[in-house]
Design an enzyme around this catalytic site. Structure first.
Site, PDB file in Angstrom:
ATOM      1  N   ALA A  65       0.556  -1.183  -0.292  1.00 54.12           N
ATOM      2  CA  ALA A  65      -0.504   0.086  -0.353  1.00 54.12           C
ATOM      3  C   ALA A  65       1.084   1.123   0.007  1.00 54.12           C
ATOM      4  O   ALA A  65       2.186   0.955  -0.017  1.00 54.12           O
ATOM      5  CB  ALA A  65      -0.847   0.150   1.108  1.00 54.12           C
ATOM      6  N   GLY A 109      -0.720  -4.751  -0.042  1.00 57.46           N
ATOM      7  CA  GLY A 109      -1.459  -5.337  -0.972  1.00 57.46           C
ATOM      8  C   GLY A 109      -1.419  -6.002  -2.068  1.00 57.46           C
ATOM      9  O   GLY A 109      -2.052  -6.416  -3.037  1.00 57.46           O
ATOM     10  N   GLU A 112      -2.632  -8.863  -1.413  1.00 55.01           N
ATOM     11  CA  GLU A 112      -4.628  -9.173  -1.419  1.00 55.01           C
ATOM     12  C   GLU A 112      -4.462  -9.201  -2.723  1.00 55.01           C
ATOM     13  O   GLU A 112      -5.567  -9.868  -2.991  1.00 55.01           O
ATOM     14  CB  GLU A 112      -4.780  -7.864  -0.408  1.00 55.01           C
ATOM     15  CG  GLU A 112      -3.800  -8.225   1.230  1.00 55.01           C
ATOM     16  CD  GLU A 112      -4.676  -6.954   2.081  1.00 55.01           C
ATOM     17  OE1 GLU A 112      -4.732  -7.350   2.982  1.00 55.01           O
ATOM     18  OE2 GLU A 112      -3.883  -6.119   1.440  1.00 55.01           O
ATOM     19  N   GLU A 132       2.364  -6.505   7.080  1.00 52.62           N
ATOM     20  CA  GLU A 132       0.701  -5.176   7.649  1.00 52.62           C
ATOM     21  C   GLU A 132       2.244  -5.179   8.949  1.00 52.62           C
ATOM     22  O   GLU A 132       2.689  -4.362   9.430  1.00 52.62           O
ATOM     23  CB  GLU A 132       0.107  -4.945   7.737  1.00 52.62           C
ATOM     24  CG  GLU A 132      -0.070  -4.650   6.220  1.00 52.62           C
ATOM     25  CD  GLU A 132      -0.178  -5.971   4.999  1.00 52.62           C
ATOM     26  OE1 GLU A 132      -1.022  -5.437   3.671  1.00 52.62           O
ATOM     27  OE2 GLU A 132       0.236  -6.686   5.559  1.00 52.62           O
TER      28      GLU A 132
END
Length: 258
Positions: A65, A109, A112, A132
């Site tokens: 991210a 991300g 994901e 994360e």
């Protein structure tokens, strides 16, 4: 547009969508995710597109991210804006089959995003992880939900709690991806897989994807009921008649996608 973060190239009924941030690591900024959602929505409603390939750069599928944006985020803003929800929802509801072509980093991300896709083709350099925890954060786009469904509880816990990535061979062995190929072949192989998908009836493809997705969201009994309903519904398709007749006549089918 020169500032576009997503590019689109056509390969017949297959659309190749590439993350093309100015940063070769492809951080998943709000701009990139918004544009990606817009492009995927357009392809989802385009009758000429029957499968989608999603790729990144040769160095990174997506390395996570936007850390700069998260460093400035507050709890109140995250809740009030429902941070990440809208952009990621737009990507996750694509009905057409999506194949991820992953080279290099697929972290946070990026991992994901790959998991949202239906099939993942990875290069030998690929690394998948949810780091994360190293930032004092919880995964926010499926890392605690899709990952255990893909690789099982123990490995998902290890990846989420340590933040350490797994390589392509480990990802293949765990069921996170479907195949590993040389980095130079990743996009071509992913397009080939998508073209194999795109030869089939689009209404049937949508139904198969929807039914298979339900396996991760329903009990077995509920999933079997959903599947049987989809199976029965397929007898209303012109393509079902064409497919069966072509099989009996020993010829390739010519689907009308109706």
């Amino acid at each position: 547009m020169s500032d576009s973060t997503v590019t689109l190239h056509r390969h017949g009924a297959v659309a190749l969508v590439s993350l093309a941030s100015h940063n070769p690591l492809n951080p998943l900024t709000n701009q990139l995710m918004t544009e990606l959602g817009r492009v995927l929505h357009a392809l989802d409603t385009d009758t000429e597109t029957r499968a989608i390939v999603l790729s990144g750069s040769s160095r990174s599928f997506a390395a996570g991210a936007d850390i700069r944006a998260m460093a400035e985020m507050t709890y109140a803003r995250a809740v009030l804006e429902d941070y990440l929800a809208a952009q990621w929802h737009a990507v996750s509801v694509v009905r057409k089959p999506m194949v991820a072509a992953v080279r290099g980093y697929a972290l946070g991300g990026g991992c994901e995003l790959a998991m949202i896709c239906d099939i993942v083709v990875a290069g030998e350099s690929a690394l998948f992880g949810q780091p994360e925890i190293k930032l004092g954060l919880v995964p926010g786009a499926g890392g605690t939900q899709r990952l255990p469904r893909a690789v099982g509880k123990s490995l998902a816990m290890e990846m989420n709690l340590t933040g350490e990535p797994i390589n392509a061979a480990q990802a293949l062995a765990s069921g996170l991806i479907s195949r590993v190929v040389a980095d130079a072949q990743v996009v071509d192989v992913a397009i080939s897989v998508a073209q194999s998908i795109a030869r089939h009836s689009l209404p049937a493809l949508l139904a198969v994807k929807a039914a298979t997705t339900r396996a991760f969201e329903m009990s077995l009994a509920e999933g079997l009921t959903f599947e049987r309903s989809a199976f029965h519904s397929s007898f209303a398709l012109e393509d079902q008649r064409e497919g069966c007749e072509a099989f009996l006549e020993r010829r390739p089918p010519s689907f009308s996608h109706r």
